[in-house]
Design an enzyme around this catalytic site. Structure first.
Site, PDB file in Angstrom:
ATOM      1  N   TYR A   1      41.661  37.798  38.150  1.00 19.44           N
ATOM      2  CA  TYR A   1      40.791  36.618  38.070  1.00 19.44           C
ATOM      3  C   TYR A   1      39.866  36.722  36.862  1.00 19.44           C
ATOM      4  O   TYR A   1      39.724  35.766  36.097  1.00 19.44           O
ATOM      5  CB  TYR A   1      39.978  36.483  39.354  1.00 19.44           C
ATOM      6  CG  TYR A   1      38.970  35.350  39.298  1.00 19.44           C
ATOM      7  CD1 TYR A   1      39.396  34.032  39.318  1.00 19.44           C
ATOM      8  CD2 TYR A   1      37.600  35.606  39.214  1.00 19.44           C
ATOM      9  CE1 TYR A   1      38.488  32.979  39.259  1.00 19.44           C
ATOM     10  CE2 TYR A   1      36.686  34.567  39.156  1.00 19.44           C
ATOM     11  CZ  TYR A   1      37.128  33.259  39.169  1.00 19.44           C
ATOM     12  OH  TYR A   1      36.222  32.230  39.096  1.00 19.44           O
TER      13      TYR A   1
ATOM     14  N   SER B   1      33.253  31.692  34.319  1.00 21.68           N
ATOM     15  CA  SER B   1      32.642  32.428  35.422  1.00 21.68           C
ATOM     16  C   SER B   1      31.900  33.619  34.840  1.00 21.68           C
ATOM     17  O   SER B   1      32.246  34.110  33.762  1.00 21.68           O
ATOM     18  CB  SER B   1      33.726  32.920  36.389  1.00 21.68           C
ATOM     19  OG  SER B   1      33.198  33.831  37.337  1.00 21.68           O
TER      20      SER B   1
END
Length: 247
Positions: A157, A143
Site C-alpha cells: 500500500y 497518504s
C-alpha cells in the site's frame, strides 16, 4: 476566495462514500458543479439527490477506475454536459493490509490497478483537455503512508502511495505554469478505506489504529483550500493527520 470554487466543474472518482462523498458535498455547497464517479450507482444517485435537494448541481456516472475507458467516459460526460472541466480529483483507493509473507498477489494487483493505474487513467483522460483549455487542476489523494512506510502489513500500500507522490511531483514539473497539481496526504481518516483489509490479524490492528481517525470532512476542507487559491498559486502538497497520530 470562495468565488474561485463557485461554478467550477469538478470531477471526483471514488465519490460514493468517505472522502469522495464529503468532498462532493462540501464543494457543491461552495457552488461547484460536481461530476461523480464510482462503482455503486445507488450510493451515487443518493449523493446527487442530496446535493440537488439543497440547490446544488451534480451528476454521476458509474465508473470503475481500473477500466481506462470508463474513466475517460466520466471525463467525457462532464465535458459534454458543461463544456469543460476545471478540477479532477483522483480519489479512488483501496488499502488491504497484510504482511508480505502472506504473498497476497491478487491484493497487490488490485492496489496497483486502483491506486496507481486509476490515477494515471484520470490524468490521461483530463490532461489533453486541460492543455487545450490552458488551465486545470489535478488533485491526487495520497497518504502519509506515501511519506513513511506503513508497517507491518502496509508495504505494498505504501508503495502505491509513494508512486502517487512521485507521479504528482513529476506531473507538476511537466505541465506546471497553467495546470496546477496538488497531492493530499491524509493520515487516519474515517472512511471505508479501513474495511479493505481481509487479513484477520492486520484488520484488528487497522481498526485499533483508526480509533483516532478524523472526519472525512477535514480532508474535504483541505481540498477546497487548494482549489480556491488564485490561479497563480499552486498548493502542491498538503499533509494532515489526527493530532494523536504519531507517524
Amino acid at each position: 476566495m470562495e468565488n474561485n470554487i463557485k461554478n467550477k466543474i469538478v470531477v471526483i472518482t471514488g465519490a460514493s462514500s468517505g472522502l469522495g462523498e464529503e468532498t462532493a458535498k462540501h464543494l457543491a455547497e461552495k457552488g461547484a458543479i460536481v461530476v461523480l464517479g464510482a462503482r455503486r450507482s445507488d450510493k451515487l444517485e443518493q449523493i446527487v439527490n442530496d446535493i440537488t435537494a439543497k440547490g446544488g448541481k451534480a451528476l454521476y456516472q458509474v465508473t470503475d477506475v481500473t477500466q481506462k475507458e470508463q474513466v475517460q467516459g466520466l471525463v467525457d460526460i462532464a465535458v459534454s454536459a458543461y463544456g469543460k472541466i476545471d478540477v479532477l480529483i483522483n480519489n479512488a483507493g483501496i488499502m488491504p493490509i497484510a504482511p508480505m509473507a502472506e504473498v497476497r498477489t491478487d491484493e497487490w494487483d488490485n492496489m496497483i490497478d486502483v491506486n496507481i493505474k486509476g490515477v494515471l487513467y484520470g490524468i490521461a483522460a483530463a490532461l489533453p483537455i486541460f492543455q487545450k483549455q490552458g488551465s486545470g487542476h489535478f488533485i491526487n489523494l495520497g497518504s502519509v503512508a506515501g511519506i513513511k512506510v506503513f508497517s507491518p502489513g502496509g508495504t505494498v500500500y505504501s508503495g502505491t502511495k509513494y508512486a502517487v507522490r512521485a507521479i504528482s511531483d513529476g506531473l507538476r514539473h511537466e505541465v506546471g505554469r497553467h495546470i496546477r497539481t496538488t497531492i493530499i496526504e491524509p493520515g487516519a481518516v474515517d472512511s471505508e478505506l479501513k474495511l479493505s483489509t481481509n487479513h484477520e490479524e492486520s484488520s484488528v490492528g487497522v481498526n485499533e489504529f483508526y480509533k483516532i481517525a478524523i472526519p472525512a470532512a477535514s480532508v474535504a476542507r483541505a481540498i477546497a483550500f487548494a482549489i480556491e487559491q488564485p490561479a497563480d498559486v499552486d498548493i502542491n502538497e498538503i499533509v494532515l493527520r489526527p493530532a494523536a497520530q504519531d507517524f
